[in-house]
Design a protein around this motif. Structure first.
Motif, PDB file in Angstrom:
ATOM      1  N   THR A  90       0.853  -1.051  -0.015  1.00  0.00           N
ATOM      2  CA  THR A  90      -0.023   0.031   0.145  1.00  0.00           C
ATOM      3  C   THR A  90       0.722   1.336   0.086  1.00  0.00           C
ATOM      4  OG1 THR A  90      -1.900  -0.977   1.048  1.00  0.00           O
ATOM      5  CG2 THR A  90      -1.605   1.495   1.082  1.00  0.00           C
ATOM      6  N   ALA A  91       0.622   2.232  -1.032  1.00  0.00           N
ATOM      7  CA  ALA A  91       1.266   3.475  -0.990  1.00  0.00           C
ATOM      8  C   ALA A  91       0.107   4.567  -0.582  1.00  0.00           C
ATOM      9  CB  ALA A  91       1.824   3.723  -2.419  1.00  0.00           C
ATOM     10  N   SER A  92       0.342   5.400   0.395  1.00  0.00           N
ATOM     11  CA  SER A  92      -0.567   6.204   0.937  1.00  0.00           C
ATOM     12  C   SER A  92      -0.771   7.408   0.172  1.00  0.00           C
ATOM     13  CB  SER A  92      -0.221   6.848   2.224  1.00  0.00           C
ATOM     14  OG  SER A  92      -1.139   7.797   2.695  1.00  0.00           O
ATOM     15  N   GLU A  93      -1.899   8.065  -0.137  1.00  0.00           N
ATOM     16  CA  GLU A  93      -2.225   9.106  -1.021  1.00  0.00           C
ATOM     17  C   GLU A  93      -1.389  10.589  -0.347  1.00  0.00           C
ATOM     18  OE1 GLU A  93      -3.751  10.232  -3.453  1.00  0.00           O
ATOM     19  OE2 GLU A  93      -5.215   8.637  -4.285  1.00  0.00           O
ATOM     20  N   GLN A  94      -1.199  10.251   0.991  1.00  0.00           N
ATOM     21  CA  GLN A  94      -0.756  11.350   1.614  1.00  0.00           C
ATOM     22  C   GLN A  94       0.693  11.478   1.928  1.00  0.00           C
ATOM     23  OE1 GLN A  94      -3.542   9.800   2.926  1.00  0.00           O
ATOM     24  NE2 GLN A  94      -4.944  11.466   2.105  1.00  0.00           N
ATOM     25  N   HIS A  95       1.365  10.345   1.377  1.00  0.00           N
ATOM     26  CA  HIS A  95       2.827  10.531   1.511  1.00  0.00           C
ATOM     27  C   HIS A  95       3.600   9.930   0.319  1.00  0.00           C
ATOM     28  CE1 HIS A  95       1.171   9.635   5.684  1.00  0.00           C
ATOM     29  NE2 HIS A  95       2.014  10.259   6.029  1.00  0.00           N
ATOM     30  N   PRO A  96       4.774  10.452   0.193  1.00  0.00           N
ATOM     31  CA  PRO A  96       5.688  10.240  -1.052  1.00  0.00           C
ATOM     32  C   PRO A  96       5.954   8.695  -0.927  1.00  0.00           C
ATOM     33  CG  PRO A  96       6.906  11.467   0.324  1.00  0.00           C
ATOM     34  CD  PRO A  96       5.520  11.683   1.002  1.00  0.00           C
ATOM     35  N   LEU A  97       6.478   8.097  -1.928  1.00  0.00           N
ATOM     36  CA  LEU A  97       6.997   6.957  -2.059  1.00  0.00           C
ATOM     37  C   LEU A  97       8.513   6.641  -1.518  1.00  0.00           C
ATOM     38  CD1 LEU A  97       6.141   5.289  -5.497  1.00  0.00           C
ATOM     39  CD2 LEU A  97       5.053   5.016  -3.376  1.00  0.00           C
ATOM     40  N   SER A  98       8.657   6.286  -0.313  1.00  0.00           N
ATOM     41  CA  SER A  98      10.072   5.871   0.286  1.00  0.00           C
ATOM     42  C   SER A  98      10.748   4.967  -0.392  1.00  0.00           C
ATOM     43  CB  SER A  98       9.966   5.507   1.774  1.00  0.00           C
ATOM     44  OG  SER A  98       9.149   4.177   1.787  1.00  0.00           O
ATOM     45  N   ARG A  99      12.287   4.817  -0.299  1.00  0.00           N
ATOM     46  CA  ARG A  99      13.088   3.784  -1.080  1.00  0.00           C
ATOM     47  C   ARG A  99      12.492   2.464  -0.449  1.00  0.00           C
ATOM     48  NH1 ARG A  99      16.720   4.398  -4.524  1.00  0.00           N
ATOM     49  NH2 ARG A  99      15.323   5.640  -5.212  1.00  0.00           N
ATOM     50  N   SER A 100      12.432   2.346   0.767  1.00  0.00           N
ATOM     51  CA  SER A 100      12.030   0.761   1.139  1.00  0.00           C
ATOM     52  C   SER A 100      10.516   0.189   0.727  1.00  0.00           C
ATOM     53  CB  SER A 100      11.791   0.946   2.982  1.00  0.00           C
ATOM     54  OG  SER A 100      10.840   1.718   3.068  1.00  0.00           O
ATOM     55  N   LEU A 101       9.565   1.300   0.624  1.00  0.00           N
ATOM     56  CA  LEU A 101       8.228   0.907   0.024  1.00  0.00           C
ATOM     57  C   LEU A 101       8.367   0.470  -1.489  1.00  0.00           C
ATOM     58  CD1 LEU A 101       5.454   0.506   0.098  1.00  0.00           C
ATOM     59  CD2 LEU A 101       5.023   3.131  -0.099  1.00  0.00           C
ATOM     60  N   GLU A 102       9.131   1.439  -2.102  1.00  0.00           N
ATOM     61  CA  GLU A 102       9.686   1.014  -3.663  1.00  0.00           C
ATOM     62  C   GLU A 102      10.250  -0.476  -3.832  1.00  0.00           C
ATOM     63  OE1 GLU A 102      11.076   3.792  -6.590  1.00  0.00           O
ATOM     64  OE2 GLU A 102      11.768   4.685  -4.701  1.00  0.00           O
ATOM     65  N   LEU A 103      11.089  -0.779  -2.740  1.00  0.00           N
ATOM     66  CA  LEU A 103      11.700  -2.045  -2.712  1.00  0.00           C
ATOM     67  C   LEU A 103      10.494  -3.305  -2.560  1.00  0.00           C
ATOM     68  CD1 LEU A 103      13.997  -3.975  -2.646  1.00  0.00           C
ATOM     69  CD2 LEU A 103      14.361  -3.548  -0.134  1.00  0.00           C
ATOM     70  N   ASP A 104       9.594  -3.035  -1.567  1.00  0.00           N
ATOM     71  CA  ASP A 104       8.554  -3.798  -1.361  1.00  0.00           C
ATOM     72  C   ASP A 104       7.615  -4.169  -2.731  1.00  0.00           C
ATOM     73  OD1 ASP A 104       9.427  -4.108   1.235  1.00  0.00           O
ATOM     74  OD2 ASP A 104       7.990  -2.566   1.838  1.00  0.00           O
ATOM     75  N   ILE A 105       7.462  -2.720  -3.353  1.00  0.00           N
ATOM     76  CA  ILE A 105       6.576  -3.015  -4.500  1.00  0.00           C
ATOM     77  C   ILE A 105       7.186  -3.646  -5.663  1.00  0.00           C
ATOM     78  CG2 ILE A 105       5.607  -1.590  -6.388  1.00  0.00           C
ATOM     79  CD1 ILE A 105       4.997   0.678  -4.428  1.00  0.00           C
ATOM     80  N   HIS A 106       8.627  -3.369  -5.863  1.00  0.00           N
ATOM     81  CA  HIS A 106       9.496  -3.963  -6.657  1.00  0.00           C
ATOM     82  C   HIS A 106       9.485  -5.487  -6.573  1.00  0.00           C
ATOM     83  CE1 HIS A 106      11.201  -0.803  -9.486  1.00  0.00           C
ATOM     84  NE2 HIS A 106      10.511  -0.149  -8.757  1.00  0.00           N
TER      85      HIS A 106
END
Length: 251
Positions: A90-106
Motif C-alpha cells: 500500500t502506498a498512501s495518498e498523503q505520503h511520498p514513495l519511500s525507497r523501502s516501499l519501492e523495494l517492497d513494490i518491486h
C-alpha cells in the motif's frame, strides 16, 4: 534496422494524462500524474486515479509492467491483474514513495530495481522484469536516497518551476518530452513568456545543472546567447524533427 538507425518517437508527457489504464481483466482508472527520477531523468511510475475502487490508495505502475501504450486510443495496458494490484504493498495518498516501499513494490511484482546498476534502468537501458534482487542488496537499497518527483509539481503556464540561464530567467516549465521505449525524459519544454514572446523552447535535460526544490527553480548551464542559436540541445519546440513526433504539433 540497427540501433543507431532507429527513430525514437517523442511526445509530450501530458499525452499520457488522458490515458485509461487497463489491467489484464478490466479498467483501473486514468493517469493523474507521472513520477520521474530527477537524477537520471526517466519516468519511473504512472500514478493512477482508481476513483472509488481503491479509496485512499496511491496506485503506481512502472513501465516494466506495461504491455503496450496506445496514444491514439488513449490506453495503457498492463500485464498485472486487478487482484494483483489490489494486493500490492500500500502506498498512501498523503505520503511520498519511500525507497523501502519501492523495494517492497518491486519485490512483489518482480520488477528489477532501477536504482541498482549503472544503466538508465539499473542493469539495463530499458525497463526490465526480473526476480533477481539479491539479499545483500537490501541494506544498501533502503539507505539510498529517492529522487522521485511529481511532474505535475514542476509544470504549469503560471505555476511551473522557473528555469534560469546563468545570466537571466528563461521562463516556466510547461511540459516534458519523453519516449516510450526507454522512458527517458529527453527535453524540458519551456514557455519563455515575456523574454521571447510567443516562443516555446525545448532544452535537453543534460543542460540542467541543479534543481532548487525549495524555491521552485531549475538552473541550467545556458547563457542568453545560447537561446539565440538553435542546436540539438536547445530547440524551438516546432523544430523537433516531424519524423520523431507522436503528434503533429506541440502548440
Amino acid at each position: 534496422m540497427t540501433l543507431k538507425e532507429e527513430i525514437i518517437i517523442l511526445y509530450k508527457s501530458t499525452l499520457l494524462e488522458s490515458c485509461n489504464v487497463r489491467a489484464t481483466d478490466g479498467e483501473l482508472g486514468k493517469v493523474k500524474d507521472l513520477y520521474f527520477d530527477s537524477d537520471k531523468w526517466a519516468i519511473r511510475y504512472l500514478v493512477v486515479d482508481t476513483q472509488k475502487w481503491l479509496p485512499g490508495r496511491k496506485v503506481v505502475v512502472s513501465p516494466v509492467s506495461f504491455d503496450y501504450v496506445d496514444l491514439v486510443e488513449n490506453k495503457v495496458s498492463l500485464f498485472a491483474s486487478k487482484q494483483q494490484i489490489e494486493n500490492s504493498p500500500t502506498a498512501s495518498e498523503q505520503h511520498p514513495l519511500s525507497r523501502s516501499l519501492e523495494l517492497d513494490i518491486h519485490s512483489y511484482y518482480g520488477w528489477s530495481p532501477y536504482w541498482v546498476g549503472e544503466g538508465l534502468w539499473g542493469v539495463s537501458e530499458v525497463p526490465t522484469h526480473t526476480n533477481q534482487i539479491q539479499a545483500n542488496d537490501f541494506h544498501s537499497i533502503e539507505e539510498n536516497e529517492s529522487h522521485l518527483r511529481s511532474m505535475n509539481e514542476l509544470k504549469g503556464q503560471l505555476s511551473g518551476y522557473t528555469v534560469k540561464a546563468k545570466d537571466q530567467t528563461i521562463g516556466k516549465v510547461v511540459d516534458f518530452i519523453i519516449d516510450d521505449h526507454s522512458w527517458k525524459i529527453h527535453y524540458v519544454m519551456i514557455d519563455t513568456g515575456d523574454l521571447l514572446p510567443g516562443r516555446k523552447i525545448a532544452i535537453e535535460t543534460n543542460l540542467i545543472s541543479s534543481i532548487d526544490w525549495v524555491n521552485n527553480e531549475i538552473k541550467t548551464n545556458l547563457t542568453s546567447d545560447d537561446l539565440d542559436r538553435e542546436t540539438d540541445s536547445v530547440l524551438e519546440v516546432d523544430a523537433i524533427s516531424r519524423q520523431a513526433l507522436r503528434e503533429t504539433s506541440f502548440k
